[in-house]
Design a protein around this motif. Structure first.
Motif, PDB file in Angstrom:
ATOM      1  N   SER A  48       0.804  -1.226   0.000  1.00 26.28           N
ATOM      2  CA  SER A  48       0.000   0.000   0.000  1.00 26.28           C
ATOM      3  C   SER A  48       0.829   1.265   0.000  1.00 26.28           C
ATOM      4  CB  SER A  48      -0.910   0.001   1.230  1.00 26.28           C
ATOM      5  OG  SER A  48      -0.117  -0.095   2.398  1.00 26.28           O
ATOM      6  N   VAL A  49       2.147   1.107  -0.153  1.00 23.07           N
ATOM      7  CA  VAL A  49       3.050   2.267  -0.117  1.00 23.07           C
ATOM      8  C   VAL A  49       4.161   2.055  -1.136  1.00 23.07           C
ATOM      9  CG1 VAL A  49       4.650   3.633   1.297  1.00 23.07           C
ATOM     10  CG2 VAL A  49       2.611   2.640   2.351  1.00 23.07           C
ATOM     11  N   GLY A  50       4.450   3.069  -1.934  1.00 24.55           N
ATOM     12  CA  GLY A  50       5.640   3.067  -2.767  1.00 24.55           C
ATOM     13  C   GLY A  50       5.768   1.920  -3.739  1.00 24.55           C
ATOM     14  N   TYR A  51       6.999   1.412  -3.859  1.00 25.90           N
ATOM     15  CA  TYR A  51       7.311   0.341  -4.790  1.00 25.90           C
ATOM     16  C   TYR A  51       6.549  -0.924  -4.387  1.00 25.90           C
ATOM     17  CZ  TYR A  51      10.131  -2.876  -7.613  1.00 25.90           C
ATOM     18  OH  TYR A  51      10.553  -3.820  -8.517  1.00 25.90           O
ATOM     19  N   GLY A  52       5.760  -1.450  -5.300  1.00 25.32           N
ATOM     20  CA  GLY A  52       4.918  -2.598  -4.979  1.00 25.32           C
ATOM     21  C   GLY A  52       3.525  -2.208  -4.522  1.00 25.32           C
ATOM     22  N   GLY A  53       3.264  -0.897  -4.505  1.00 24.63           N
ATOM     23  CA  GLY A  53       1.939  -0.428  -4.120  1.00 24.63           C
ATOM     24  C   GLY A  53       0.873  -0.911  -5.088  1.00 24.63           C
ATOM     25  N   LEU A  54      -0.338  -1.106  -4.572  1.00 21.23           N
ATOM     26  CA  LEU A  54      -1.422  -1.617  -5.406  1.00 21.23           C
ATOM     27  C   LEU A  54      -1.905  -0.561  -6.403  1.00 21.23           C
ATOM     28  CD1 LEU A  54      -3.366  -3.592  -2.683  1.00 21.23           C
ATOM     29  CD2 LEU A  54      -2.016  -4.537  -4.557  1.00 21.23           C
ATOM     30  N   PRO A  55      -2.201  -0.972  -7.622  1.00 23.16           N
ATOM     31  CA  PRO A  55      -2.547  -0.015  -8.678  1.00 23.16           C
ATOM     32  C   PRO A  55      -4.013   0.415  -8.654  1.00 23.16           C
ATOM     33  CG  PRO A  55      -2.502  -2.224  -9.575  1.00 23.16           C
ATOM     34  CD  PRO A  55      -2.054  -2.342  -8.140  1.00 23.16           C
ATOM     35  N   ASN A  56      -4.301   1.406  -9.494  1.00 28.67           N
ATOM     36  CA  ASN A  56      -5.682   1.870  -9.647  1.00 28.67           C
ATOM     37  C   ASN A  56      -6.421   0.949 -10.620  1.00 28.67           C
ATOM     38  OD1 ASN A  56      -4.953   2.612 -12.281  1.00 28.67           O
ATOM     39  ND2 ASN A  56      -4.810   4.790 -11.807  1.00 28.67           N
ATOM     40  N   GLU A  57      -7.642   1.331 -10.998  1.00 30.20           N
ATOM     41  CA  GLU A  57      -8.467   0.462 -11.841  1.00 30.20           C
ATOM     42  C   GLU A  57      -7.874   0.258 -13.228  1.00 30.20           C
ATOM     43  OE1 GLU A  57     -12.293   2.218 -12.184  1.00 30.20           O
ATOM     44  OE2 GLU A  57     -11.573   4.037 -13.164  1.00 30.20           O
ATOM     45  N   GLU A  58      -6.935   1.113 -13.640  1.00 30.67           N
ATOM     46  CA  GLU A  58      -6.290   0.974 -14.943  1.00 30.67           C
ATOM     47  C   GLU A  58      -4.932   0.285 -14.831  1.00 30.67           C
ATOM     48  OE1 GLU A  58      -6.195   4.888 -16.600  1.00 30.67           O
ATOM     49  OE2 GLU A  58      -8.376   5.116 -16.554  1.00 30.67           O
ATOM     50  N   MET A  59      -4.660  -0.324 -13.688  1.00 37.41           N
ATOM     51  CA  MET A  59      -3.402  -1.008 -13.377  1.00 37.41           C
ATOM     52  C   MET A  59      -2.206  -0.048 -13.438  1.00 37.41           C
ATOM     53  SD  MET A  59      -2.246  -4.869 -14.455  1.00 37.41           S
ATOM     54  CE  MET A  59      -1.221  -4.444 -15.859  1.00 37.41           C
ATOM     55  N   ILE A  60      -2.426   1.170 -12.952  1.00 36.91           N
ATOM     56  CA  ILE A  60      -1.357   2.168 -12.847  1.00 36.91           C
ATOM     57  C   ILE A  60      -1.181   2.523 -11.375  1.00 36.91           C
ATOM     58  CG2 ILE A  60      -0.661   4.526 -13.419  1.00 36.91           C
ATOM     59  CD1 ILE A  60      -2.360   4.228 -15.982  1.00 36.91           C
ATOM     60  N   VAL A  61       0.065   2.542 -10.910  1.00 34.57           N
ATOM     61  CA  VAL A  61       0.353   2.913  -9.526  1.00 34.57           C
ATOM     62  C   VAL A  61       0.444   4.438  -9.436  1.00 34.57           C
ATOM     63  CG1 VAL A  61       1.952   2.688  -7.597  1.00 34.57           C
ATOM     64  CG2 VAL A  61       1.575   0.752  -9.132  1.00 34.57           C
ATOM     65  N   GLU A  62      -0.478   5.022  -8.707  1.00 36.04           N
ATOM     66  CA  GLU A  62      -0.486   6.464  -8.458  1.00 36.04           C
ATOM     67  C   GLU A  62      -0.206   6.693  -6.976  1.00 36.04           C
ATOM     68  OE1 GLU A  62      -3.552   8.461 -11.586  1.00 36.04           O
ATOM     69  OE2 GLU A  62      -4.468   7.434  -9.876  1.00 36.04           O
ATOM     70  N   LEU A  63       0.800   7.491  -6.678  1.00 37.28           N
ATOM     71  CA  LEU A  63       1.268   7.662  -5.308  1.00 37.28           C
ATOM     72  C   LEU A  63       0.970   9.057  -4.766  1.00 37.28           C
ATOM     73  CD1 LEU A  63       4.725   5.924  -5.789  1.00 37.28           C
ATOM     74  CD2 LEU A  63       2.643   4.916  -4.844  1.00 37.28           C
ATOM     75  N   ASP A  64       0.677   9.106  -3.472  1.00 36.88           N
ATOM     76  CA  ASP A  64       0.425  10.361  -2.770  1.00 36.88           C
ATOM     77  C   ASP A  64       1.377  10.460  -1.580  1.00 36.88           C
ATOM     78  OD1 ASP A  64      -1.817  10.544  -4.455  1.00 36.88           O
ATOM     79  OD2 ASP A  64      -3.159   9.704  -2.940  1.00 36.88           O
ATOM     80  N   ALA A  65       1.788  11.674  -1.234  1.00 39.99           N
ATOM     81  CA  ALA A  65       2.640  11.870  -0.061  1.00 39.99           C
ATOM     82  C   ALA A  65       2.502  13.302   0.429  1.00 39.99           C
ATOM     83  CB  ALA A  65       4.104  11.568  -0.392  1.00 39.99           C
ATOM     84  N   GLY A  66       2.740  13.478   1.729  1.00 36.58           N
ATOM     85  CA  GLY A  66       2.698  14.809   2.318  1.00 36.58           C
ATOM     86  C   GLY A  66       3.801  14.988   3.346  1.00 36.58           C
ATOM     87  N   PHE A  67       4.201  16.240   3.575  1.00 37.55           N
ATOM     88  CA  PHE A  67       5.277  16.548   4.525  1.00 37.55           C
ATOM     89  C   PHE A  67       5.020  17.929   5.106  1.00 37.55           C
ATOM     90  CE2 PHE A  67       9.449  17.912   5.915  1.00 37.55           C
ATOM     91  CZ  PHE A  67      10.054  16.750   6.378  1.00 37.55           C
ATOM     92  N   MET A  68       5.154  18.051   6.434  1.00 37.62           N
ATOM     93  CA  MET A  68       4.936  19.354   7.082  1.00 37.62           C
ATOM     94  C   MET A  68       5.971  19.584   8.161  1.00 37.62           C
ATOM     95  SD  MET A  68       1.437  20.944   8.639  1.00 37.62           S
ATOM     96  CE  MET A  68       1.352  22.687   9.113  1.00 37.62           C
ATOM     97  N   ASP A  69       6.577  20.767   8.111  1.00 36.87           N
ATOM     98  CA  ASP A  69       7.563  21.209   9.097  1.00 36.87           C
ATOM     99  C   ASP A  69       6.863  22.079  10.127  1.00 36.87           C
ATOM    100  OD1 ASP A  69       9.584  22.512  10.528  1.00 36.87           O
ATOM    101  OD2 ASP A  69      10.916  22.615   8.796  1.00 36.87           O
ATOM    102  N   GLY A  70       6.802  21.599  11.365  1.00 33.97           N
ATOM    103  CA  GLY A  70       6.078  22.322  12.395  1.00 33.97           C
ATOM    104  C   GLY A  70       6.728  23.600  12.855  1.00 33.97           C
ATOM    105  N   ASP A  71       8.009  23.803  12.538  1.00 36.36           N
ATOM    106  CA  ASP A  71       8.671  25.048  12.944  1.00 36.36           C
ATOM    107  C   ASP A  71       8.106  26.247  12.201  1.00 36.36           C
ATOM    108  OD1 ASP A  71      10.258  23.864  14.816  1.00 36.36           O
ATOM    109  OD2 ASP A  71      12.168  24.312  13.842  1.00 36.36           O
ATOM    110  N   ASN A  72       7.931  26.103  10.895  1.00 38.59           N
ATOM    111  CA  ASN A  72       7.493  27.234  10.072  1.00 38.59           C
ATOM    112  C   ASN A  72       6.156  26.983   9.377  1.00 38.59           C
ATOM    113  OD1 ASN A  72       8.323  25.384   8.095  1.00 38.59           O
ATOM    114  ND2 ASN A  72      10.354  26.332   7.963  1.00 38.59           N
ATOM    115  N   LEU A  73       5.542  25.839   9.658  1.00 36.66           N
ATOM    116  CA  LEU A  73       4.260  25.437   9.067  1.00 36.66           C
ATOM    117  C   LEU A  73       4.340  25.231   7.558  1.00 36.66           C
ATOM    118  CD1 LEU A  73       1.749  27.685  11.074  1.00 36.66           C
ATOM    119  CD2 LEU A  73       2.668  25.423  11.670  1.00 36.66           C
TER     120      LEU A  73
END
Length: 322
Positions: A48-73
């Motif tokens: 469910s993450v990254g390389y080897g992640g399960l694909p969408n209905e068209e058999m394409i792996v689409e990935l999402d990610a987020g990152f937040m620095d709490g010092d400066n938001l």
């Protein structure tokens, strides 16, 4: 001086173990959260993450990610990106940009290419076998059409280092058999992740469509600002959102969250059975816990060696096309 780091799911144990050693030597939480998530992204058996992640209905792996620095938001996120090895690193890079912090699909890929991030075919033979098996199950069973896998193994990591800096990060391939272009909560600031070094951080995993409706990660941090402990804030957020969803819709999806505050205290809450998370602090060695809810309270129990062995055996077991 204190430090702490907590992640969703037992799959983050190795990364958390490495992070704990570095944080004890004054390592930065930003580097260690990125490294922890990359460990999960690079392991092909975590489907469910990254390389080897399960694909969408068209058999394409689409990935999402987020990152937040709490010092400066500062925030950075990518959604629907294809064929790049470590979306969390791209999200972190975007968090340092003055503008254009959230990029999707082709735009995210162009940015990653320009910045020199590693291109990689993220669809593995094992993931293709999962896909083909699901198609056969749907065609032979009572389900009509392609039905998304309702698992929720987003890796979400939050932590604080000895300088007091707090960071939150996420990465996922999203729902199995999702529609092309579908985006869940993971790359949405306030939904899948949130961090504020004055207070703490939170991350969520579960059914993204429902988690977003409660802005759940932001709500946890807001509640901690108002005086709740991480555990109290997590439980309140999950219980209240679930109750609202059931009242309005008659049903609520899977909701699980982890959080940490500026003192290194942590919390976890869930509405499912046997939700696992990993935590390490200056007081606790890296440990996998299993969380279950009883009468509105989430109880954490240390995972047994047998449970951990079964966890890995299940995920690495040979897969045969049906």
């Amino acid at each position: 001086m204190t430090y702490g780091i907590i992640a969703t799911w037992a799959m983050a144990f190795e990364g958390i173990s490495n992070a704990a050693k570095d944080l004890a030597k004054n390592g930065t939480i930003a580097d260690n959260i990125e490294a922890t998530i990359k460990k999960v992204e690079d392991f092909p058996f975590y489907k469910s993450v990254g390389y080897g992640g399960l694909p969408n209905e068209e058999m394409i792996v689409e990935l999402d990610a987020g990152f937040m620095d709490g010092d400066n938001l500062d925030i950075g996120a990518v959604a629907g990106i294809q064929d790049f090895a470590n979306p969390v690193s791209i999200a972190r890079a975007l968090s340092t940009e003055k503008l254009n912090n959230v990029l999707v699909a082709e735009g995210a890929a162009k940015y990653a290419q320009k910045m020199g991030f590693e291109r990689k075919n993220m669809l593995t033979d094992r993931a293709m076998t999962h896909y083909k098996n699901r198609l056969k199950e749907n065609s032979q069973g009572s389900e009509s059409g392609i039905v998304p896998y309702r698992g929720h193994d987003t890796v979400g990591v939050v932590g604080v280092d000895m300088t007091g800096r707090i960071v939150s990060g996420t990465s996922t391939s999203g729902l199995f058999m999702k529609r092309a272009g579908r985006v869940g909560d993971s790359p949405i600031a306030g939904g899948g992740f949130y961090a504020d070094s004055e207070v703490g951080a939170a991350s969520a995993t579960g059914l993204g469509e429902d988690l977003m409706k409660g802005c759940i990660s932001y709500e946890i941090v807001r509640s901690m600002r108002e005086g709740l402990s991480p555990q109290e804030a997590c439980e309140q957020a999950v219980n209240e959102l679930e109750a609202r969803l059931i009242k309005r819709k008659g049903i609520a999806g899977d909701l699980s969250v982890v959080a940490i505050d500026k003192n290194g205290d942590y919390g976890c809450a869930t509405n499912i059975d046997n939700f696992s998370f990993v935590v390490a602090t200056d007081k606790i060695e890296p440990t996998v816990f299993i969380a279950n809810r009883f009468a509105g309270k989430t109880v954490h129990k240390k995972a047994s060696m047998a449970w951990l062995e079964n966890y890995m055996q299940t995920r690495t077991a040979p897969l045969i096309e049906k």
